[in-house]
Write an enzyme that holds these catalytic residues in place. Structure first.
Site, mmCIF file in Angstrom:
data_model
loop_
_atom_site.group_PDB
_atom_site.id
_atom_site.type_symbol
_atom_site.label_atom_id
_atom_site.label_comp_id
_atom_site.label_asym_id
_atom_site.label_seq_id
_atom_site.Cartn_x
_atom_site.Cartn_y
_atom_site.Cartn_z
ATOM 1 N N HIS A 1 0.828 -1.212 0.000
ATOM 2 C CA HIS A 1 0.000 0.000 0.000
ATOM 3 C C HIS A 1 0.866 1.268 0.000
ATOM 4 O O HIS A 1 1.022 1.937 -1.008
ATOM 5 C CB HIS A 1 -0.929 0.010 1.214
HETATM 6 C C1 BDR Z 1 -4.097 1.898 3.992
HETATM 7 O O1 BDR Z 1 -4.715 1.857 5.278
HETATM 8 C C2 BDR Z 1 -3.743 1.671 6.272
HETATM 9 O O2 BDR Z 1 -4.084 0.573 7.057
HETATM 10 C C3 BDR Z 1 -2.462 1.339 5.587
HETATM 11 O O3 BDR Z 1 -1.343 1.841 6.294
HETATM 12 C C4 BDR Z 1 -2.601 1.987 4.236
HETATM 13 O O4 BDR Z 1 -2.212 3.342 4.286
HETATM 14 C C5 BDR Z 1 -4.535 0.690 3.203
HETATM 15 O O5 BDR Z 1 -5.931 0.697 3.032
#
Ligand code: BDR
Ligand code: CA
Length: 323
Positions: free
Chosen positions: A247
């Site tokens: 992500h």
């Molecule tokens: C995003 O949400 C957070 O849990 C992670 O760090 C990332 O930025 C993924 O949906």
């Protein structure tokens, strides 16, 4: 020097967070990044914990940029319970943490953002990988910064491309769902925004083998393996994945290597109430509809395709020193 080879001055707005920490490692190690500030927001853990984790990462990774604590709640309502089942009780996969000696900047996050952007007009890239709460507050208190930021690169949202629609609800991604009002305001402002949503981050997976190879290559890779074990387990149990989604590091990749991504442009809205709360919807440029909620909003950029192999190579090369 080619334009694409320019050094980027970066403010990292983050909720560490396992994948946030992995992206911060990239920012701390990449030769073309000058990290000038780290600002924290609630999300993967409460604000005291995400700020503590950012300070831990400052001392662990050895960067000099100030760390400033930010918002502990969304613009409207109360924060939701942190996803400890994804990032562990301490937000960093429950690794042992030492005493923290690094101190936070006395300014709140939004003020640090305002000060750094105004000090370097047109030069600062903000990489935002948590709720948009600090950015909304910064632009509310100093609207002039909207015209002074070079670019904002966001990890957040899901636009339904490649079948990726949501990870907290069937239509919403966590960062946007966690403060949809702030996101709708930030995406509607006239600063240039590029977004890596689930459309591309869920198309990029670090497998167990990949992480094992990283760990064998040196201390940074071993750190990635240590903090990501819990996170990997969550992905295995929830999605049957051999590995985990990339992500927040995807936002860093998009900032440095836009050529890895296919982009679309258009005005973006965020649903702020009802069962679809947190959904991100783009009205693609060139498509005509009767007058509606997207009118008068700036055209922003979303990533709709990715060369995942190139992103994974970029991450590895940066950590082993050849990136
Ligand atoms: C995003 O949400 C957070 O849990 C992670 O760090 C990332 O930025 C993924 O949906
Ligand atoms: Ca994050």
């Amino acid at each position: 020097m080619m334009a694409g080879m320019q050094t980027l001055k970066v403010i990292y707005d983050t909720d560490p967070g396992v994948d946030d920490a992995m992206a911060l490692l990239l920012l701390a190690r990449h030769k073309r990044i000058e990290l000038i500030g780290v600002t924290t927001v609630f999300g993967n853990a409460d604000i005291a914990t995400t700020t503590r984790n950012a300070l831990y990462l400052k001392q662990k990774l050895g960067f000099s940029a100030p760390v400033a604590g930010g918002a502990g709640a969304p613009l409207v309502g109360e924060p939701d319970a942190p996803p400890t089942f994804v990032h562990g009780m301490n937000g960093l996969g429950d690794i042992d943490l030492p005493d923290i000696t690094a101190a936070a900047d006395p300014r709140p996050a939004h003020q640090l953002i305002i000060d750094l952007v105004k000090a370097d007009p047109g030069e600062v890239t903000i990489i935002a990988v948590g709720r948009m709460t600090n950015l909304e507050r910064a632009m509310r208190e100093a609207p002039e910064i909207v015209g002074l930021v070079r670019q904002i690169v966001v990890m957040g949202g899901a636009f339904g491309r490649n079948g990726h629609t949501g990870n907290v609800t069937p239509v919403a991604e966590a960062n946007i769902w966690g403060d949809p009002d702030a996101a709708d305001i930030v995406f509607g402002a006239a600063w240039p925004i590029a977004i890596a949503g689930l459309d591309v981050t869920q198309a990029t997976v670090m497998t167990e083998t990949y992480v094992a190879e990283l760990a064998a290559a040196g201390e940074d890779g071993a750190f990635v393996r240590a903090i990501s074990a819990f996170y990997q387990n969550f992905h295995r149990e929830s999605a049957g994945l051999d590995g985990f989604y990339v992500h927040d590091s995807s936002a860093v990749a998009l900032a440095l290597h836009p050529e890895f991504y296919q982009m679309e442009t258009g005005a973006i809205r965020v649903v702020t109430e009802g069962i679809a709360i947190g959904q991100t919807i783009i009205k693609p440029d060139g498509r005509n509809y009767p007058p509606g909620a997207w009118d008068g909003r700036p055209s922003q950029r979303i990533a709709v395709g990715v060369n995942a192999g190139a992103v994974l190579k970029f991450y590895r090369d940066t950590l082993v020193g050849s990136g």
